[in-house]
Design a protein around this motif. Structure first.
Motif, PDB file in Angstrom:
ATOM      1  N   ASP A 128      27.037  53.162  38.621  1.00 29.19           N
ATOM      2  CA  ASP A 128      27.881  52.762  37.466  1.00 29.19           C
ATOM      3  C   ASP A 128      27.668  51.318  37.105  1.00 29.19           C
ATOM      4  O   ASP A 128      27.992  50.296  38.036  1.00 29.19           O
ATOM      5  CB  ASP A 128      29.402  53.050  37.939  1.00 29.19           C
ATOM      6  CG  ASP A 128      30.395  52.735  36.492  1.00 29.19           C
ATOM      7  OD1 ASP A 128      29.567  52.680  35.578  1.00 29.19           O
ATOM      8  OD2 ASP A 128      31.606  52.677  36.942  1.00 29.19           O
ATOM      9  N   SER A 129      27.243  50.868  36.113  1.00 27.44           N
ATOM     10  CA  SER A 129      26.863  49.584  35.884  1.00 27.44           C
ATOM     11  C   SER A 129      28.024  49.264  34.416  1.00 27.44           C
ATOM     12  O   SER A 129      28.235  50.182  33.813  1.00 27.44           O
ATOM     13  CB  SER A 129      25.523  49.258  35.282  1.00 27.44           C
ATOM     14  OG  SER A 129      24.616  49.428  36.532  1.00 27.44           O
ATOM     15  N   SER A 130      28.099  47.997  34.208  1.00 25.79           N
ATOM     16  CA  SER A 130      28.603  47.585  32.879  1.00 25.79           C
ATOM     17  C   SER A 130      27.890  46.334  32.359  1.00 25.79           C
ATOM     18  O   SER A 130      27.623  45.264  33.098  1.00 25.79           O
ATOM     19  CB  SER A 130      30.104  47.360  33.213  1.00 25.79           C
ATOM     20  OG  SER A 130      30.439  46.433  34.081  1.00 25.79           O
ATOM     21  N   GLY A 131      27.850  46.358  31.144  1.00 25.10           N
ATOM     22  CA  GLY A 131      27.175  45.213  30.382  1.00 25.10           C
ATOM     23  C   GLY A 131      28.304  44.401  29.606  1.00 25.10           C
ATOM     24  O   GLY A 131      29.506  44.309  29.977  1.00 25.10           O
ATOM     25  N   GLY A 132      27.623  43.480  28.860  1.00 20.73           N
ATOM     26  CA  GLY A 132      28.411  42.616  28.219  1.00 20.73           C
ATOM     27  C   GLY A 132      27.688  42.070  27.036  1.00 20.73           C
ATOM     28  O   GLY A 132      26.689  42.669  26.855  1.00 20.73           O
ATOM     29  N   SER A 133      28.160  40.961  26.397  1.00 17.61           N
ATOM     30  CA  SER A 133      27.400  40.226  25.556  1.00 17.61           C
ATOM     31  C   SER A 133      26.258  39.239  25.915  1.00 17.61           C
ATOM     32  O   SER A 133      25.594  38.673  25.600  1.00 17.61           O
ATOM     33  CB  SER A 133      28.237  39.252  24.558  1.00 17.61           C
ATOM     34  OG  SER A 133      29.204  40.160  23.892  1.00 17.61           O
ATOM     35  N   ALA A 134      25.976  39.598  27.339  1.00 16.04           N
ATOM     36  CA  ALA A 134      25.045  39.024  27.997  1.00 16.04           C
ATOM     37  C   ALA A 134      23.979  39.733  28.705  1.00 16.04           C
ATOM     38  O   ALA A 134      23.041  40.318  28.064  1.00 16.04           O
ATOM     39  CB  ALA A 134      25.559  38.012  28.951  1.00 16.04           C
ATOM     40  N   SER A 135      24.131  40.126  29.953  1.00 14.85           N
ATOM     41  CA  SER A 135      23.223  40.952  30.598  1.00 14.85           C
ATOM     42  C   SER A 135      23.760  41.633  31.642  1.00 14.85           C
ATOM     43  O   SER A 135      25.117  41.450  32.293  1.00 14.85           O
ATOM     44  CB  SER A 135      21.927  40.062  31.254  1.00 14.85           C
ATOM     45  OG  SER A 135      22.514  39.063  32.205  1.00 14.85           O
ATOM     46  N   ALA A 136      23.029  42.669  32.070  1.00 13.03           N
ATOM     47  CA  ALA A 136      23.370  43.670  33.246  1.00 13.03           C
ATOM     48  C   ALA A 136      22.091  44.307  33.856  1.00 13.03           C
ATOM     49  O   ALA A 136      21.015  44.209  33.143  1.00 13.03           O
ATOM     50  CB  ALA A 136      24.426  45.082  32.863  1.00 13.03           C
ATOM     51  N   THR A 137      22.273  44.750  34.884  1.00 15.21           N
ATOM     52  CA  THR A 137      21.101  45.220  35.752  1.00 15.21           C
ATOM     53  C   THR A 137      21.496  46.686  36.096  1.00 15.21           C
ATOM     54  O   THR A 137      22.329  46.750  36.774  1.00 15.21           O
ATOM     55  CB  THR A 137      20.665  44.340  36.987  1.00 15.21           C
ATOM     56  OG1 THR A 137      20.317  43.265  36.446  1.00 15.21           O
ATOM     57  CG2 THR A 137      19.583  45.050  37.660  1.00 15.21           C
ATOM     58  N   ASP A 178      20.513  49.373  38.397  1.00 18.64           N
ATOM     59  CA  ASP A 178      19.759  49.446  39.883  1.00 18.64           C
ATOM     60  C   ASP A 178      19.560  51.045  40.166  1.00 18.64           C
ATOM     61  O   ASP A 178      20.388  51.710  40.705  1.00 18.64           O
ATOM     62  CB  ASP A 178      20.457  48.741  41.074  1.00 18.64           C
ATOM     63  CG  ASP A 178      19.770  48.911  42.238  1.00 18.64           C
ATOM     64  OD1 ASP A 178      18.813  49.536  42.378  1.00 18.64           O
ATOM     65  OD2 ASP A 178      20.399  48.259  43.199  1.00 18.64           O
ATOM     66  N   TRP A 179      18.364  51.697  39.644  1.00 18.14           N
ATOM     67  CA  TRP A 179      18.044  53.045  39.886  1.00 18.14           C
ATOM     68  C   TRP A 179      17.740  53.463  41.367  1.00 18.14           C
ATOM     69  O   TRP A 179      17.576  54.533  41.564  1.00 18.14           O
ATOM     70  CB  TRP A 179      16.881  53.200  39.045  1.00 18.14           C
ATOM     71  CG  TRP A 179      16.838  53.075  37.636  1.00 18.14           C
ATOM     72  CD1 TRP A 179      16.277  52.220  36.863  1.00 18.14           C
ATOM     73  CD2 TRP A 179      17.665  53.791  36.895  1.00 18.14           C
ATOM     74  NE1 TRP A 179      16.480  52.353  35.644  1.00 18.14           N
ATOM     75  CE2 TRP A 179      17.568  53.290  35.389  1.00 18.14           C
ATOM     76  CE3 TRP A 179      18.455  54.935  37.166  1.00 18.14           C
ATOM     77  CZ2 TRP A 179      18.132  54.135  34.264  1.00 18.14           C
ATOM     78  CZ3 TRP A 179      19.198  55.449  35.905  1.00 18.14           C
ATOM     79  CH2 TRP A 179      18.944  54.927  34.709  1.00 18.14           C
ATOM     80  N   ARG A 180      17.828  52.548  42.397  1.00 13.40           N
ATOM     81  CA  ARG A 180      17.824  52.893  43.762  1.00 13.40           C
ATOM     82  C   ARG A 180      19.110  53.240  44.317  1.00 13.40           C
ATOM     83  O   ARG A 180      19.266  53.952  45.182  1.00 13.40           O
ATOM     84  CB  ARG A 180      17.391  51.453  44.633  1.00 13.40           C
ATOM     85  CG  ARG A 180      16.030  50.780  44.304  1.00 13.40           C
ATOM     86  CD  ARG A 180      15.650  49.594  45.110  1.00 13.40           C
ATOM     87  NE  ARG A 180      16.816  48.531  44.357  1.00 13.40           N
ATOM     88  CZ  ARG A 180      16.976  47.347  44.825  1.00 13.40           C
ATOM     89  NH1 ARG A 180      16.463  47.050  46.116  1.00 13.40           N
ATOM     90  NH2 ARG A 180      18.136  46.521  44.584  1.00 13.40           N
ATOM     91  N   VAL A 181      20.201  52.904  43.429  1.00  8.63           N
ATOM     92  CA  VAL A 181      21.658  53.487  43.921  1.00  8.63           C
ATOM     93  C   VAL A 181      21.839  54.740  43.297  1.00  8.63           C
ATOM     94  O   VAL A 181      22.203  55.621  44.082  1.00  8.63           O
ATOM     95  CB  VAL A 181      22.510  52.580  43.305  1.00  8.63           C
ATOM     96  CG1 VAL A 181      24.039  52.906  43.446  1.00  8.63           C
ATOM     97  CG2 VAL A 181      22.562  51.091  43.886  1.00  8.63           C
ATOM     98  N   SER A 182      21.319  55.170  42.094  1.00  8.35           N
ATOM     99  CA  SER A 182      21.297  56.649  41.821  1.00  8.35           C
ATOM    100  C   SER A 182      20.575  56.717  40.558  1.00  8.35           C
ATOM    101  O   SER A 182      20.505  55.838  39.835  1.00  8.35           O
ATOM    102  CB  SER A 182      23.117  56.936  41.231  1.00  8.35           C
ATOM    103  OG  SER A 182      23.099  57.990  40.699  1.00  8.35           O
TER     104      SER A 182
END
Length: 103
Positions: A1-10, A12-16
């Motif tokens: 589970d990732s969350s972005g913003g008005s900047a950047s997010a990664t 990580d496909w190694r997690v799930s």
């Protein structure tokens, strides 16, 4: 589970191999951390406040999208799109299913 913003997010496909991302803002940079090897991947993208876009990062630059164009995401607040990827060990190949909603 990732969350972005008005900047950047990664993501990580190694997690799930199935992840979700809430984006806000009109110039999100979304990068991927490659999985261990070839596989199918799903990314649920949720509009955080409407008219949010992904304009940079692996998602916008390194994915080979169907037809050669980055898909235009749904624009309504809370709307859901799902991007499906095949990672061949080197490259991502993507297709988007847009605007999921109940009938």
């Amino acid at each position: 589970d990732s969350s972005g913003g008005s900047a950047s997010a990664t993501v990580d496909w190694r997690v799930s191999q199935k992840q979700k991302l809430t984006i806000t803002g009109t110039s999100n940079t979304i990068n991927f951390t490659d999985p261990a090897g070839p596989c199918n991947l799903l990314l649920k993208i949720i509009q955080g406040d409407g008219s949010d876009t992904i304009t940079a990062g692996n998602y916008a630059v390194n994915v080979k999208w169907v037809g050669g164009a980055i898909p235009a995401l749904s624009t309504g607040n809370g709307e859901i799109d799902i991007a499906s990827f095949y990672f061949d060990g080197t490259s991502y190949h993507g297709v988007a299913s847009l605007d999921f909603a109940a009938p």
